[in-house]
Design a protein around this motif. Structure first.
Motif, short mmCIF file in Angstrom:
data_model
loop_
_atom_site.label_atom_id
_atom_site.label_comp_id
_atom_site.label_asym_id
_atom_site.label_seq_id
_atom_site.Cartn_x
_atom_site.Cartn_y
_atom_site.Cartn_z
N ILE A 209 62.55 41.78 36.37
CA ILE A 209 63.81 41.05 36.34
C ILE A 209 63.84 40.20 35.07
O ILE A 209 62.95 39.38 34.84
CB ILE A 209 63.96 40.13 37.58
CG1 ILE A 209 63.68 40.91 38.88
CG2 ILE A 209 65.35 39.49 37.60
CD1 ILE A 209 64.56 42.13 39.12
N SER A 210 64.87 40.41 34.29
CA SER A 210 64.94 39.73 33.00
C SER A 210 65.44 38.30 33.15
O SER A 210 66.60 38.06 33.48
CB SER A 210 65.88 40.53 32.09
OG SER A 210 65.79 40.03 30.80
N THR A 211 64.55 37.36 32.95
CA THR A 211 64.89 35.93 33.00
C THR A 211 64.50 35.33 31.66
O THR A 211 63.84 35.98 30.84
CB THR A 211 64.10 35.22 34.11
OG1 THR A 211 62.70 35.38 33.82
CG2 THR A 211 64.39 35.78 35.48
N GLY A 212 64.86 34.07 31.47
CA GLY A 212 64.48 33.39 30.22
C GLY A 212 62.98 33.39 30.01
O GLY A 212 62.49 33.49 28.88
N ARG A 213 62.23 33.28 31.09
CA ARG A 213 60.77 33.28 31.00
C ARG A 213 60.24 34.69 30.73
O ARG A 213 59.39 34.91 29.87
CB ARG A 213 60.17 32.76 32.31
CG ARG A 213 58.66 32.79 32.38
CD ARG A 213 58.17 32.38 33.77
NE ARG A 213 58.61 33.28 34.81
CZ ARG A 213 57.99 34.42 35.13
NH1 ARG A 213 56.90 34.78 34.51
NH2 ARG A 213 58.47 35.19 36.09
N LEU A 214 60.79 35.69 31.46
CA LEU A 214 60.15 37.00 31.43
C LEU A 214 60.64 37.92 30.31
O LEU A 214 59.89 38.79 29.85
CB LEU A 214 60.36 37.70 32.79
CG LEU A 214 59.30 38.74 33.10
CD1 LEU A 214 57.92 38.09 33.23
CD2 LEU A 214 59.63 39.52 34.36
N ALA A 215 61.89 37.74 29.86
CA ALA A 215 62.45 38.69 28.87
C ALA A 215 61.53 38.86 27.66
O ALA A 215 61.22 40.01 27.28
CB ALA A 215 63.85 38.24 28.46
N PRO A 216 61.04 37.77 27.03
CA PRO A 216 60.16 37.98 25.87
C PRO A 216 58.82 38.64 26.23
O PRO A 216 58.28 39.41 25.43
CB PRO A 216 59.92 36.57 25.34
CG PRO A 216 60.54 35.62 26.28
CD PRO A 216 61.37 36.37 27.27
N ILE A 217 58.34 38.36 27.44
CA ILE A 217 57.06 38.98 27.87
C ILE A 217 57.25 40.49 28.04
O ILE A 217 56.43 41.30 27.61
CB ILE A 217 56.58 38.35 29.20
CG1 ILE A 217 56.31 36.86 29.01
CG2 ILE A 217 55.35 39.07 29.74
CD1 ILE A 217 55.93 36.11 30.29
N LEU A 218 58.37 40.87 28.66
CA LEU A 218 58.64 42.30 28.86
C LEU A 218 58.76 43.01 27.51
O LEU A 218 58.20 44.10 27.33
CB LEU A 218 59.92 42.49 29.68
CG LEU A 218 59.86 41.98 31.14
CD1 LEU A 218 61.24 42.06 31.77
CD2 LEU A 218 58.85 42.78 31.95
N SER A 219 59.48 42.37 26.58
CA SER A 219 59.65 42.99 25.26
C SER A 219 58.30 43.17 24.58
O SER A 219 58.04 44.21 23.96
CB SER A 219 60.54 42.13 24.37
OG SER A 219 61.86 42.27 24.79
N ALA A 220 57.44 42.15 24.71
CA ALA A 220 56.12 42.24 24.07
C ALA A 220 55.29 43.36 24.69
O ALA A 220 54.47 43.99 24.02
CB ALA A 220 55.39 40.91 24.20
N MET A 221 55.52 43.61 25.99
CA MET A 221 54.77 44.69 26.66
C MET A 221 55.31 46.06 26.25
O MET A 221 54.62 47.07 26.41
CB MET A 221 54.85 44.52 28.18
CG MET A 221 54.05 43.34 28.71
SD MET A 221 54.49 42.92 30.42
CE MET A 221 53.72 44.25 31.33
N GLY A 222 56.57 46.10 25.78
CA GLY A 222 57.17 47.37 25.35
C GLY A 222 58.27 47.81 26.29
O GLY A 222 58.00 48.42 27.34
#
Ligand code: NAI
Length: 270
Positions: A209-222
């Motif tokens: 789920i794309s949130t302010g916290r998770l969106a950058p982490i997901l992008s970094a994971m690919g």
């Protein structure tokens, strides 16, 4: 005419609602007419993430709810502290006379995927994550069960995760996955316990789920690699999750209890 306020007259409690998915739950329940009490150990936690801060329409989610003409209460409390949580529930019932809906959303992980592999994750990290996710959920459920048993009605929703069902490739985030699996199982025990009191207890298990916290982490994971495993081909939004919470909080789900509902675009079971 269709009533767009199906939760009018209901009282809801949402934990971990100062930002992210929990905030979307609180706002959705309010928009459907419920009075909403928010518990978070920091009602300004949205300030940690620029995307979260940019989406705010008030100083806290409590102000946002009041802004739409709905009653709201805010408690700065840690769900790992049962006493404070019990006091918050007593205050809600004292002020509003009842408690119909509880969304046990506070939670989250700590640590990197590498340092949280199952074979090496340290006790300190395990303790924090189990307390925040499992113990906090149990405290919340036990606190709200008191008025709900008396009323002989209520709707409790816990929050698991896809991580409670799927295993990361490298065995990382083991403490979080194990804690969320336990949340799901606890939910089913509680459903059995509270069924005779007319209280339903269900669990939502969000995917990515794309949130302010998770969106950058997901992008970094690919993004491309992660989304390859998601049949619907996109990340979920807090609103996607809020739709299922609305269902589980309303009379549409009166014959649903003990269910674990993935909200993950098909990630877990396809
Ligand atoms: P987030 O970290 O953005 O927001 C969590 C909120 O809970 C914060 O406001 C924080 O201050 C509060 N909180 C944390 N621990 C607390 C405690 N002990 N007592 C009181 N408040 C506390 O998290 P997000 O992404 O919105 O996730 C919400 C829930 O959904 C969590 O339980 C998380 O584990 C779960 N989840 C999220 C997924 C995602 O993709 N974002 C995926 C699967 C599950």
């Amino acid at each position: 005419m269709t009533d767009n306020l199906p939760l009018r007259g209901k009282v809801a409690l949402v934990t971990g609602a100062a930002r992210g998915i929990g905030r979307a739950y609180a706002l959705r329940l309010a928009k459907r007419g419920a009075d909403v009490a928010v518990v978070d150990f920091d009602l300004h936690s949205y300030k940690d993430y620029q995307l979260e801060a940019a989406s705010m329409r008030g100083d806290t989610v409590v102000d946002e709810i009041r802004e739409i003409g709905i009653r709201a209460l805010g408690f700065q409390a840690d769900v790992t502290d049962a006493t404070t949580l019990n006091e918050a529930v007593q205050q809600i019932v004292g002020e509003w006379g009842r408690l119909d809906i509880a969304i046990c959303n506070a939670g989250g992980g700590v640590g990197s995927p590498e340092e949280t592999r199952a074979s090496i994750v340290e006790k300190d990290l395990v303790d924090v994550v189990v307390a925040r996710n499992l113990t906090g959920t149990i405290h919340t459920c036990q606190a709200v069960a008191v008025p709900m048993k008396e009323q002989r009605s209520g709707k409790i929703v816990t929050v698991g995760s896809q991580a409670g069902h799927r295993i990361e490739d490298n065995g990382g985030y083991a403490h979080y996955g194990a804690a969320k699996a336990a949340v799901a199982k606890y939910t089913q025990y509680l459903a059995r316990d509270l069924g005779p009191f007319g209280v339903t207890v269900n669990c939502v298990a969000p995917g990515y789920i794309s949130t302010g916290r998770l969106a950058p982490i997901l992008s970094a994971m690919g993004d491309a690699q992660l989304l390859d495993d998601v049949p619907l081909g996109r990340y979920g939004t807090p609103e996607d999750c809020a739709g299922v919470i609305e269902f589980l909080s309303s009379d549409l789900s009166d014959y649903v209890t003990g269910a674990i509902i993935p909200v993950d675009g098909g990630l877990t079971y396809s």
